[in-house]
Design an enzyme around this catalytic site. Structure first.
Site, PDB file in Angstrom:
ATOM      1  N   ILE A  74       0.908  -1.147   0.000  1.00  9.06           N
ATOM      2  CA  ILE A  74       0.000   0.000   0.000  1.00  9.06           C
ATOM      3  C   ILE A  74       0.948   1.198   0.000  1.00  9.06           C
ATOM      4  CG2 ILE A  74      -0.268  -0.248   2.534  1.00  9.06           C
ATOM      5  CD1 ILE A  74      -2.995   1.164   2.304  1.00  9.06           C
ATOM      6  N   SER A  75       0.786   2.101  -0.953  1.00 10.80           N
ATOM      7  CA  SER A  75       1.738   3.206  -1.111  1.00 10.80           C
ATOM      8  C   SER A  75       1.759   4.097   0.124  1.00 10.80           C
ATOM      9  CB  SER A  75       1.372   4.045  -2.330  1.00 10.80           C
ATOM     10  OG  SER A  75       1.267   3.251  -3.483  1.00 10.80           O
TER      11      SER A  75
END
Ligand code: SAH
Length: 215
Positions: free
Chosen positions: A63-64
């Site tokens: 997840i960025s």
């Protein structure tokens, strides 16, 4: 899903941190407030959801980092009712941020496990209007093109021409381009069919991979 005062406090702090790091778009910051990031991570990691860090999810993906999501969203200049295509659904967090901004979101994931899990989470937390596809994003989504905006959340070795061609005239695409380290690029499709390219600093993403995942 729970969103208690602790989560809200941590989220408020994260938003302060994003402001200090240079995020100015108030609509983007409001979307960060409206979408509880801890809903996109396993329960055990709820506290880590509000650190400004990337975090591992299934299938060796991530997840960025919140700052990266905020910056890309700001660069995308999303307006209400824009038709937005995302390549790389991953956890679904970026897709939810776009939906919170009022966009009509189409998102593509090549890992079946992630596609299924994320589609279920998005429906459970009230984002069933986000259209999820299990596909190879290399060919975009020709049946739903043209798009006002395209966001690619995996590192592409070069700007994919197929995706540029699915932008409407005046449409914009934000994409990290490069092998080891990527330059954040914004490509605008102009009226005469040519493109304008702008660069916005360096980032590091998981790779854009052609074809469907093994799992
Ligand atoms: N936007 C995501 C970030 C996920 S990381 C989030 O907010 O969590 C990037 C994702 O892109 C990974 O899940 C990876 O599987 C996916 N991906 C990589 N290449 C792809 C391709 N060709 N088509 C579709 N998805 C791809």
């Amino acid at each position: 899903m729970e969103d208690n005062y602790r989560h809200k406090g941590m989220r408020q702090r994260l938003i302060g941190e994003l402001r200090r790091k240079g995020i100015k778009n108030e609509a983007v910051l409001r979307a960060f407030w409206e979408v509880p990031r801890h809903w996109f991570l396993d329960k055990a990691f709820a506290d880590l959801a509000y650190e400004d860090n990337a975090f591992p999810i299934e299938c060796d993906q991530t997840i960025s980092q919140p700052y990266t999501v905020a910056r890309m969203t700001e660069l995308l200049e999303v307006e209400k009712r824009h038709k937005v295509l995302e390549i790389g659904t991953g956890s679904g967090y970026q897709a939810a941020i776009l939906a919170a901004l009022g966009a009509q979101v189409y998102t593509i994931e090549r890992q079946k496990v992630l596609y299924e899990k994320t589609k279920a989470i998005l429906a459970r937390i009230g984002f069933s209007r986000i259209r999820c596809y299990y596909r190879d994003g290399s060919s975009g989504l020709p049946g739903s093109a043209p798009f006002d905006r395209i966001i690619v959340t995996a590192a592409a070795p070069r700007v994919p021409e197929i995706l540029v061609n699915q932008l409407r005239e005046g449409g914009k695409m934000v994409i990290p381009v490069g092998e080891d380290i990527q330059h954040m690029m914004r490509i605008t499709r102009l009226a005469d069919g040519s493109t304008k390219t702008e660069r916005f600093g360096q980032y590091r993403f998981v790779p854009f991979v052609e074809g469907l995942g093994e799992g």
